[in-house]
Scaffold this motif. Sequence first.
Motif, PDB file in Angstrom:
ATOM      1  N   THR A   1       0.837  -1.196   0.000  1.00 26.79           N
ATOM      2  CA  THR A   1       0.000   0.000   0.000  1.00 26.79           C
ATOM      3  C   THR A   1       0.874   1.249   0.000  1.00 26.79           C
ATOM      4  O   THR A   1       1.884   1.322   0.703  1.00 26.79           O
ATOM      5  CB  THR A   1      -0.912   0.015   1.243  1.00 26.79           C
ATOM      6  OG1 THR A   1      -1.766  -1.126   1.198  1.00 26.79           O
ATOM      7  CG2 THR A   1      -1.755   1.274   1.298  1.00 26.79           C
TER       8      THR A   1
ATOM      9  N   THR B   1       0.366  11.810   1.975  1.00 26.65           N
ATOM     10  CA  THR B   1      -0.125  12.526   3.150  1.00 26.65           C
ATOM     11  C   THR B   1       0.337  13.975   3.143  1.00 26.65           C
ATOM     12  O   THR B   1       1.387  14.309   2.577  1.00 26.65           O
ATOM     13  CB  THR B   1       0.358  11.861   4.454  1.00 26.65           C
ATOM     14  OG1 THR B   1       1.788  11.693   4.393  1.00 26.65           O
ATOM     15  CG2 THR B   1      -0.289  10.498   4.649  1.00 26.65           C
TER      16      THR B   1
ATOM     17  N   CYS C   1      -4.343  11.728   5.198  1.00 28.35           N
ATOM     18  CA  CYS C   1      -4.127  10.900   4.015  1.00 28.35           C
ATOM     19  C   CYS C   1      -4.978  11.470   2.881  1.00 28.35           C
ATOM     20  O   CYS C   1      -6.209  11.513   2.979  1.00 28.35           O
ATOM     21  CB  CYS C   1      -4.524   9.455   4.309  1.00 28.35           C
ATOM     22  SG  CYS C   1      -4.407   8.366   2.883  1.00 28.35           S
TER      23      CYS C   1
ATOM     24  N   GLU D   1      -4.456  10.539  -0.568  1.00 28.28           N
ATOM     25  CA  GLU D   1      -4.606   9.588  -1.668  1.00 28.28           C
ATOM     26  C   GLU D   1      -3.948   8.272  -1.281  1.00 28.28           C
ATOM     27  O   GLU D   1      -3.011   8.252  -0.473  1.00 28.28           O
ATOM     28  CB  GLU D   1      -3.964  10.143  -2.948  1.00 28.28           C
ATOM     29  CG  GLU D   1      -4.199   9.309  -4.201  1.00 28.28           C
ATOM     30  CD  GLU D   1      -5.669   9.117  -4.521  1.00 28.28           C
ATOM     31  OE1 GLU D   1      -6.246   8.145  -3.964  1.00 28.28           O
ATOM     32  OE2 GLU D   1      -6.226   9.910  -5.303  1.00 28.28           O
ATOM     33  N   THR D   2      -4.435   7.183  -1.829  1.00 25.50           N
ATOM     34  CA  THR D   2      -3.842   5.866  -1.606  1.00 25.50           C
ATOM     35  C   THR D   2      -3.749   5.118  -2.926  1.00 25.50           C
ATOM     36  O   THR D   2      -4.461   5.420  -3.883  1.00 25.50           O
ATOM     37  CB  THR D   2      -4.683   5.022  -0.623  1.00 25.50           C
ATOM     38  OG1 THR D   2      -5.965   4.747  -1.222  1.00 25.50           O
ATOM     39  CG2 THR D   2      -4.868   5.739   0.699  1.00 25.50           C
TER      40      THR D   2
ATOM     41  N   GLU E   1      -3.320   0.881  -4.019  1.00 23.66           N
ATOM     42  CA  GLU E   1      -3.223  -0.498  -3.552  1.00 23.66           C
ATOM     43  C   GLU E   1      -2.706  -1.382  -4.677  1.00 23.66           C
ATOM     44  O   GLU E   1      -3.053  -1.181  -5.849  1.00 23.66           O
ATOM     45  CB  GLU E   1      -4.603  -1.007  -3.117  1.00 23.66           C
ATOM     46  CG  GLU E   1      -5.198  -0.291  -1.915  1.00 23.66           C
ATOM     47  CD  GLU E   1      -4.707  -0.855  -0.602  1.00 23.66           C
ATOM     48  OE1 GLU E   1      -3.843  -1.744  -0.642  1.00 23.66           O
ATOM     49  OE2 GLU E   1      -5.191  -0.417   0.453  1.00 23.66           O
TER      50      GLU E   1
ATOM     51  N   SER F   1      -5.529  -1.270   4.564  1.00 25.41           N
ATOM     52  CA  SER F   1      -6.464  -0.276   4.048  1.00 25.41           C
ATOM     53  C   SER F   1      -6.367   1.035   4.809  1.00 25.41           C
ATOM     54  O   SER F   1      -6.434   1.054   6.037  1.00 25.41           O
ATOM     55  CB  SER F   1      -7.902  -0.813   4.142  1.00 25.41           C
ATOM     56  OG  SER F   1      -8.057  -1.931   3.297  1.00 25.41           O
ATOM     57  N   TYR F   2      -6.196   2.119   4.068  1.00 26.25           N
ATOM     58  CA  TYR F   2      -6.258   3.467   4.602  1.00 26.25           C
ATOM     59  C   TYR F   2      -7.249   4.243   3.742  1.00 26.25           C
ATOM     60  O   TYR F   2      -7.235   4.116   2.523  1.00 26.25           O
ATOM     61  CB  TYR F   2      -4.891   4.152   4.567  1.00 26.25           C
ATOM     62  CG  TYR F   2      -3.888   3.590   5.545  1.00 26.25           C
ATOM     63  CD1 TYR F   2      -3.750   4.144   6.809  1.00 26.25           C
ATOM     64  CD2 TYR F   2      -3.097   2.511   5.204  1.00 26.25           C
ATOM     65  CE1 TYR F   2      -2.835   3.641   7.714  1.00 26.25           C
ATOM     66  CE2 TYR F   2      -2.177   1.990   6.104  1.00 26.25           C
ATOM     67  CZ  TYR F   2      -2.049   2.555   7.360  1.00 26.25           C
ATOM     68  OH  TYR F   2      -1.141   2.042   8.239  1.00 26.25           O
ATOM     69  N   GLU F   3      -8.079   5.024   4.357  1.00 28.40           N
ATOM     70  CA  GLU F   3      -9.068   5.783   3.607  1.00 28.40           C
ATOM     71  C   GLU F   3      -8.574   7.201   3.367  1.00 28.40           C
ATOM     72  O   GLU F   3      -7.959   7.811   4.237  1.00 28.40           O
ATOM     73  CB  GLU F   3     -10.397   5.826   4.364  1.00 28.40           C
ATOM     74  CG  GLU F   3     -11.089   4.475   4.483  1.00 28.40           C
ATOM     75  CD  GLU F   3     -12.453   4.601   5.144  1.00 28.40           C
ATOM     76  OE1 GLU F   3     -12.853   5.745   5.450  1.00 28.40           O
ATOM     77  OE2 GLU F   3     -13.092   3.566   5.332  1.00 28.40           O
ATOM     78  N   ARG F   4      -8.892   7.717   2.175  1.00 25.22           N
ATOM     79  CA  ARG F   4      -8.596   9.117   1.912  1.00 25.22           C
ATOM     80  C   ARG F   4      -9.387   9.998   2.869  1.00 25.22           C
ATOM     81  O   ARG F   4     -10.564   9.756   3.129  1.00 25.22           O
ATOM     82  CB  ARG F   4      -8.958   9.469   0.472  1.00 25.22           C
ATOM     83  CG  ARG F   4      -7.954   8.979  -0.542  1.00 25.22           C
ATOM     84  CD  ARG F   4      -8.409   9.258  -1.949  1.00 25.22           C
ATOM     85  NE  ARG F   4      -9.566   8.422  -2.302  1.00 25.22           N
ATOM     86  CZ  ARG F   4     -10.158   8.444  -3.485  1.00 25.22           C
ATOM     87  NH1 ARG F   4      -9.738   9.278  -4.411  1.00 25.22           N
ATOM     88  NH2 ARG F   4     -11.177   7.658  -3.742  1.00 25.22           N
TER      89      ARG F   4
ATOM     90  N   SER G   1      -8.638  10.333   6.032  1.00 25.81           N
ATOM     91  CA  SER G   1      -8.421   9.922   7.424  1.00 25.81           C
ATOM     92  C   SER G   1      -7.211  10.643   8.007  1.00 25.81           C
ATOM     93  O   SER G   1      -6.258  10.961   7.309  1.00 25.81           O
ATOM     94  CB  SER G   1      -8.224   8.403   7.507  1.00 25.81           C
ATOM     95  OG  SER G   1      -7.108   8.003   6.732  1.00 25.81           O
TER      96      SER G   1
END
Length: 264
Positions: A109, A113, A122, A124-125, A127, A136-139, A141
């Motif tokens: 991942t 940030t 955060c 953007e992420t 995967e 999993s990280y949410e935009r 958060s």
Amino acid sequence: MSGEASPAGAYRERNSTADRALDILMMFDESELVVSATAVAGRLGVARSTAYRYLQSLVSSRFLEEAPGGGFRLGLRVMEIARLARRSYGLPDIALPAMTALSELTGETVLLTRRVGDLVVCVETAEPGQRPVRISYERGSALPINAGASAHVLLAWSPPDEARRLLEAAQLKQFTPATLVDVDALMERLEKIRAAGYAISRAELDPDILGVAAPVRGDAGQVVAAVSVAALASRVPSGTEADIVGHVLAAGQEITDRMGVVTG
């Protein structure tokens, strides 16, 4: 009807003209700011009179203009389109191609940030496509300011007085035994990160997570974001950490370079 071009034939002709116009525009670069009709004819493999006709069409639509010393240079319409393109890009749009490539390269991942006051957010992420277990990280958060590689990178290049003030004012939570909550110890860590150019965190937010982060810089050289890999530590043999660091640093530089193109 024999004297009229068919719709398909007209479409093919428009496509051919468009392709040649793009070929002409792609001739411009840092070393070639002005092009001649002769050079265009050579590039397209056409007669000089034909090349001149293409050039005049681009001039009439303001994509090109005649240069004072002869030849043709990029016109105002190109500048207008560039301005609109810049307005359409945000940091996540700029960063996502490099983030996606980094995620696929490492199989982990990837996070982008930014620091907003005393919060690390955060934005953007990315995967990996082929991983049986994902983190999993949410935009949107928020992450703690004292723990994790991303937070440390964002603080490390902040003015030291500002970083200390933020840390002293925050309620520093200890998530694991490895989480630093002593401000002096954190300031010492930030100094080492600044010297190294990147941050590594091991089990600071979660006992199983390894983080590697690098700075993303704006047009004035200031750190505006951090790009990081968050991986299950069990999936990262100690011998491969240096490779991940190199990949993250390269991604941070690529995003920085893209920002320079878009915002410069």
